[in-house]
Write a protein that holds these residues in place. Structure first.
Motif, PDB file in Angstrom:
ATOM      1  N   PRO A  17       1.737   0.837 -27.955  1.00  0.00           N
ATOM      2  CA  PRO A  17       3.109   1.305 -28.855  1.00  0.00           C
ATOM      3  C   PRO A  17       2.930   1.241 -30.269  1.00  0.00           C
ATOM      4  CG  PRO A  17       3.384  -0.233 -26.855  1.00  0.00           C
ATOM      5  CD  PRO A  17       1.908  -0.015 -27.143  1.00  0.00           C
ATOM      6  N   GLY A  18       3.703   2.294 -30.840  1.00  0.00           N
ATOM      7  CA  GLY A  18       3.500   2.195 -32.325  1.00  0.00           C
ATOM      8  C   GLY A  18       3.866   3.658 -32.818  1.00  0.00           C
ATOM      9  N   GLN A  19       3.707   3.837 -33.858  1.00  0.00           N
ATOM     10  CA  GLN A  19       3.665   5.082 -34.565  1.00  0.00           C
ATOM     11  C   GLN A  19       2.574   5.975 -34.753  1.00  0.00           C
ATOM     12  OE1 GLN A  19       6.490   4.939 -37.947  1.00  0.00           O
ATOM     13  NE2 GLN A  19       8.279   5.097 -36.818  1.00  0.00           N
ATOM     14  N   TYR A  20       2.698   7.353 -34.300  1.00  0.00           N
ATOM     15  CA  TYR A  20       1.399   8.028 -34.486  1.00  0.00           C
ATOM     16  C   TYR A  20       1.891   9.660 -35.215  1.00  0.00           C
ATOM     17  CZ  TYR A  20      -0.529   5.057 -30.916  1.00  0.00           C
ATOM     18  OH  TYR A  20      -0.721   4.070 -30.251  1.00  0.00           O
ATOM     19  N   LYS A  21       0.763  10.205 -35.849  1.00  0.00           N
ATOM     20  CA  LYS A  21       0.948  11.459 -36.451  1.00  0.00           C
ATOM     21  C   LYS A  21       0.396  12.479 -35.763  1.00  0.00           C
ATOM     22  CE  LYS A  21       3.151   9.538 -40.214  1.00  0.00           C
ATOM     23  NZ  LYS A  21       4.367   9.605 -40.468  1.00  0.00           N
ATOM     24  N   VAL A  22       1.121  13.834 -35.782  1.00  0.00           N
ATOM     25  CA  VAL A  22       0.449  15.094 -35.287  1.00  0.00           C
ATOM     26  C   VAL A  22       0.790  15.854 -36.376  1.00  0.00           C
ATOM     27  CG1 VAL A  22       0.783  16.838 -33.513  1.00  0.00           C
ATOM     28  CG2 VAL A  22       1.135  14.251 -32.789  1.00  0.00           C
ATOM     29  N   LEU A  23      -0.444  16.699 -36.615  1.00  0.00           N
ATOM     30  CA  LEU A  23      -0.541  17.683 -37.776  1.00  0.00           C
ATOM     31  C   LEU A  23      -0.039  19.237 -37.114  1.00  0.00           C
ATOM     32  CD1 LEU A  23      -0.766  18.252 -40.692  1.00  0.00           C
ATOM     33  CD2 LEU A  23      -3.184  18.636 -40.177  1.00  0.00           C
ATOM     34  N   LEU A  24       1.014  19.708 -37.238  1.00  0.00           N
ATOM     35  CA  LEU A  24       1.138  21.131 -36.797  1.00  0.00           C
ATOM     36  C   LEU A  24       1.562  22.070 -37.982  1.00  0.00           C
ATOM     37  CD1 LEU A  24       3.844  20.201 -34.091  1.00  0.00           C
ATOM     38  CD2 LEU A  24       1.611  20.582 -33.870  1.00  0.00           C
ATOM     39  N   GLY A  25       0.880  23.298 -37.847  1.00  0.00           N
ATOM     40  CA  GLY A  25       0.885  24.432 -38.669  1.00  0.00           C
ATOM     41  C   GLY A  25       0.103  25.529 -38.544  1.00  0.00           C
ATOM     42  N   ALA A  26      -0.265  26.210 -39.622  1.00  0.00           N
ATOM     43  CA  ALA A  26      -1.233  27.389 -39.264  1.00  0.00           C
ATOM     44  C   ALA A  26      -2.377  27.553 -40.609  1.00  0.00           C
ATOM     45  CB  ALA A  26      -0.564  28.518 -39.448  1.00  0.00           C
ATOM     46  N   GLN A  27      -3.305  28.162 -40.177  1.00  0.00           N
ATOM     47  CA  GLN A  27      -4.604  28.247 -41.218  1.00  0.00           C
ATOM     48  C   GLN A  27      -5.060  29.681 -41.197  1.00  0.00           C
ATOM     49  OE1 GLN A  27      -8.177  25.699 -42.315  1.00  0.00           O
ATOM     50  NE2 GLN A  27      -7.993  25.686 -39.972  1.00  0.00           N
ATOM     51  N   SER A  28      -5.170  30.049 -42.639  1.00  0.00           N
ATOM     52  CA  SER A  28      -5.499  31.744 -42.747  1.00  0.00           C
ATOM     53  C   SER A  28      -6.901  31.238 -43.588  1.00  0.00           C
ATOM     54  CB  SER A  28      -4.633  32.340 -43.588  1.00  0.00           C
ATOM     55  OG  SER A  28      -4.268  31.680 -44.965  1.00  0.00           O
ATOM     56  N   SER A  29      -7.504  32.389 -44.121  1.00  0.00           N
ATOM     57  CA  SER A  29      -8.695  32.187 -44.616  1.00  0.00           C
ATOM     58  C   SER A  29      -8.828  31.625 -45.957  1.00  0.00           C
ATOM     59  CB  SER A  29      -9.352  33.582 -44.818  1.00  0.00           C
ATOM     60  OG  SER A  29      -8.625  34.380 -45.562  1.00  0.00           O
ATOM     61  N   ASP A  30      -7.572  31.467 -46.705  1.00  0.00           N
ATOM     62  CA  ASP A  30      -7.573  30.808 -47.995  1.00  0.00           C
ATOM     63  C   ASP A  30      -6.926  29.481 -48.068  1.00  0.00           C
ATOM     64  OD1 ASP A  30      -8.726  33.210 -48.947  1.00  0.00           O
ATOM     65  OD2 ASP A  30      -6.924  34.282 -49.915  1.00  0.00           O
ATOM     66  N   VAL A  31      -5.842  29.435 -47.015  1.00  0.00           N
ATOM     67  CA  VAL A  31      -5.082  28.054 -47.196  1.00  0.00           C
ATOM     68  C   VAL A  31      -4.630  27.740 -45.488  1.00  0.00           C
ATOM     69  CG1 VAL A  31      -2.855  29.384 -47.661  1.00  0.00           C
ATOM     70  CG2 VAL A  31      -3.274  27.106 -48.508  1.00  0.00           C
ATOM     71  N   ALA A  32      -4.348  26.428 -45.608  1.00  0.00           N
ATOM     72  CA  ALA A  32      -3.907  25.780 -44.303  1.00  0.00           C
ATOM     73  C   ALA A  32      -2.510  25.078 -44.847  1.00  0.00           C
ATOM     74  CB  ALA A  32      -4.869  25.032 -43.722  1.00  0.00           C
ATOM     75  N   ILE A  33      -1.566  25.259 -44.055  1.00  0.00           N
ATOM     76  CA  ILE A  33      -0.426  24.945 -44.302  1.00  0.00           C
ATOM     77  C   ILE A  33       0.237  24.211 -43.166  1.00  0.00           C
ATOM     78  CG2 ILE A  33       2.112  25.312 -45.315  1.00  0.00           C
ATOM     79  CD1 ILE A  33       0.845  27.905 -46.589  1.00  0.00           C
ATOM     80  N   SER A  34       0.648  22.945 -43.157  1.00  0.00           N
ATOM     81  CA  SER A  34       1.279  22.315 -42.126  1.00  0.00           C
ATOM     82  C   SER A  34       2.046  21.010 -42.283  1.00  0.00           C
ATOM     83  CB  SER A  34      -0.192  21.659 -41.407  1.00  0.00           C
ATOM     84  OG  SER A  34      -1.306  20.978 -42.158  1.00  0.00           O
ATOM     85  N   LYS A  35       2.678  20.275 -41.491  1.00  0.00           N
ATOM     86  CA  LYS A  35       3.444  19.253 -41.382  1.00  0.00           C
ATOM     87  C   LYS A  35       3.126  18.275 -40.319  1.00  0.00           C
ATOM     88  CE  LYS A  35       7.510  21.141 -43.756  1.00  0.00           C
ATOM     89  NZ  LYS A  35       9.062  21.441 -43.885  1.00  0.00           N
ATOM     90  N   PHE A  36       3.386  17.030 -40.662  1.00  0.00           N
ATOM     91  CA  PHE A  36       3.225  15.757 -39.835  1.00  0.00           C
ATOM     92  C   PHE A  36       4.564  15.551 -38.841  1.00  0.00           C
ATOM     93  CE2 PHE A  36      -0.085  15.267 -42.860  1.00  0.00           C
ATOM     94  CZ  PHE A  36      -1.231  14.876 -42.000  1.00  0.00           C
TER      95      PHE A  36
END
Length: 534
Positions: free
Chosen positions: A509-528
């Motif tokens: 039990p506890g808090q965990y992070k999951v990273l969700l987003g998208a990645q192209s050739s120049d940059v990856a953009i995501s949120k937790f």
């Protein structure tokens, strides 16, 4: 000196080989004089045999993306490492293959390299730390010759200060902090404080030993109450986060009249989580959290000093172009977060060594933007398809240091002989919209979770792949039927993503992070997403 360099290189070698790719090791460069095939050029490349020059000198071709601009250093094979800026916006960096300080003027886009007459002919040294002082001087470390150097910008002169090295020392990161300079001695297992107003061989050092014997002392950071935080660890065995009350210690020394006092009353120790094995970079954010980078994984961590709790975060997986995998040897590619800083917006900045990225994490919005560095050296990854000819656009540039200057992040490319800059003010091409920021799941259960990748400042069709990265093995993210992991994002459009987030039955039990987003050739953009396991 040569023996020490080899020992340090072997240690870093274990760190760098965790992903099962055999790559060359910082601090361990070939001995040119032992190679009969040596073509003299009258440049720093002469420190390497012909067979190793492509690996250590690189192509020296400056490239660019929408967000990143590189600049090629005129002198070949200088191996730029630590980097900083002055009050006028000039960029200063060390050259490990020449012993020089160099300046880059962003306005004229010109380089100036300053000869170091005190440097031995053919000498090489990893210079991990540099900082600018208000008196228009630069201070930097030198591991091979156990030295701290001062370069006067006004006089264009160097001074060398011998570093206290009773044991096997490696002066590494350096910070000019008011009236003192702080240095971590990586293999000497101590923090060192010195007065920058002193010079020459008469400088006085105060060394603070670390609490774990026979370990290493990594990067450090200072909080709002002037406490120094640093890590102390044994390779693959764990370690501790140390809080040193420097104000309390120095005040007590002054009042007592004693030169030294026992450290026990001024040090607080926190055991690192078992997942955090190689905490190199450290920084304190505006909210008082301590952030640590783990160089043997794709993770970075925050620590709340009030609650005494660590939170694990994760980066996107590296692009395949960074590790090649031509032989299929790489089963689980990792990004290796290395050093950390914060910017004036409270964001956490770090370099991800084997992902070839400069990354920016916003603790408030829980977002992560990873900017891809375009230059790559194929001799540092699995880029040979078996023909003896390396693939183009494959490898890493060994971005070993960076510095933050307002909205720009300057960095060095150790094996491509370039410096570069990320402009974080440039609008991102798309954004991530989560259906919720938090999720509650019981062990052994799962829940549907949706998010949208929306075009924002995008002029043409963009190829991207999804980021679905839990920060802990107790969680799993799977795409639901009808959602593809790779897609084309058109201007003024969006791509809906449907996932299932599952928690293992044995999850604590506890808090965990999951990273969700998208990645192209120049940059990856995501949120937790914060997943609370109840």
């Amino acid at each position: 000196m040569k023996k020490k360099g080899l020992a340090v290189a072997v240690f870093f070698g274990f760190i760098l080989l965790t992903s099962t790719v055999m790559i060359a090791i910082p601090g361990l460069s070939p001995e040119a004089e032992d190679d009969p095939d040596l073509t003299m050029t009258g440049t720093p490349a002469d420190n390497f045999p012909d067979s190793e020059r492509a690996q250590f000198c690189g192509s020296a071709i400056a490239k660019s993306t929408t967000f990143v601009q590189e600049y090629s250093i005129p002198t070949p094979c200088t191996n730029p490492l630590s980097i900083t800026t002055d009050y006028d916006g000039n960029v200063w960096f060390t050259q490990t293959n020449t012993g020089k300080i160099a300046k880059f003027d962003p306005v004229s886009e010109s380089f100036t390299e300053y000869e170091n007459p005190l440097w031995p002919q053919g000498g090489r040294s990893m210079m991990w730390g540099i900082d600018y002082a208000p008196d228009d001087s630069l201070w930097f470390t030198d591991e091979t010759f156990d030295s701290v150097w001062k370069f006067s910008i006004i006089d264009e002169e160097y001074d060398r200060l011998a570093y206290p090295s009773e044991t096997d020392s490696l002066p590494q990161k350096l910070l000019v902090d008011g009236s003192q300079i702080i240095i971590n001695d990586f293999t000497g297992n101590k923090l060192t404080f010195l007065d920058p107003n002193q010079a020459g061989e008469d400088v006085n050092y105060l060394s603070i030993p670390s609490p774990i014997d026979d370990s290493v002392t990594a990067d450090f950071a200072i909080d709002s109450e002037n406490n120094v935080w640093f890590t102390n660890w044994l390779f693959q065995q764990g370690g501790v986060l140390v809080k040193f009350d420097q104000n309390g210690y120095f005040d007590s020394v002054t009042r007592s009249g004693e030169e030294y006092l026992p450290l026990l009353d001024f040090v607080e120790i926190f055991e690192l989580p078992r997942e955090l094995l190689t905490p190199n970079g450290a920084v304190v954010s505006d909210d008082g959290l301590i952030w640590l980078a783990d160089t043997t994984s794709s993770s970075f961590f925050s620590f709340d000093p009030i609650r005494g709790e660590f939170t694990q975060y994760v980066t996107a997986d590296p692009l395949q172009s960074t590790y090649g995998n031509q032989t299929g040897i790489v089963k689980s590619p990792i990004s290796r977060p290395y050093w950390m800083e914060s910017d004036d917006q409270g964001r956490i900045v770090f370099n991800a060594q084997t992902a070839n990225n400069i990354s920016v994490m916003n603790p408030v919005s829980q977002s992560l933007v990873e900017y891809h560095v375009p230059s790559k050296n194929p001799y540092w990854a699995d880029c040979d398809p078996g023909t003896g000819l390396m693939l183009a656009d494959c490898g890493v540039a060994q971005v070993f240091d960076f510095t933050v200057d307002n909205q720009k992040i300057w960095f060095t490319e150790w094996v491509e002989n370039n410096i570069g800059v990320v402009d974080t003010s440039i609008p991102l091409p798309y954004e991530i919209q989560l259906e919720a920021n938090d999720l509650n799941i019981t062990p052994g259960d799962s829940q549907h979770f949706n998010f949208i990748v929306s075009s924002k400042f995008q002029q043409e069709s963009l190829g991207a792949s999804l980021i679905l990265s839990p920060a802990n093995d107790s969680l799993m993210v799977n795409l639901e039927h009808g959602t593809h992991s790779s897609f084309q994002l058109e201007p003024d459009s969006s791509y809906p993503v449907h996932t299932t987030i599952s928690v293992s039955e044995d999850a604590v039990p506890g808090q965990y992070k999951v990273l969700l987003g998208a990645q192209s050739s120049d940059v990856a953009i995501s949120k937790f997403v914060t997943v609370t396991v109840e």
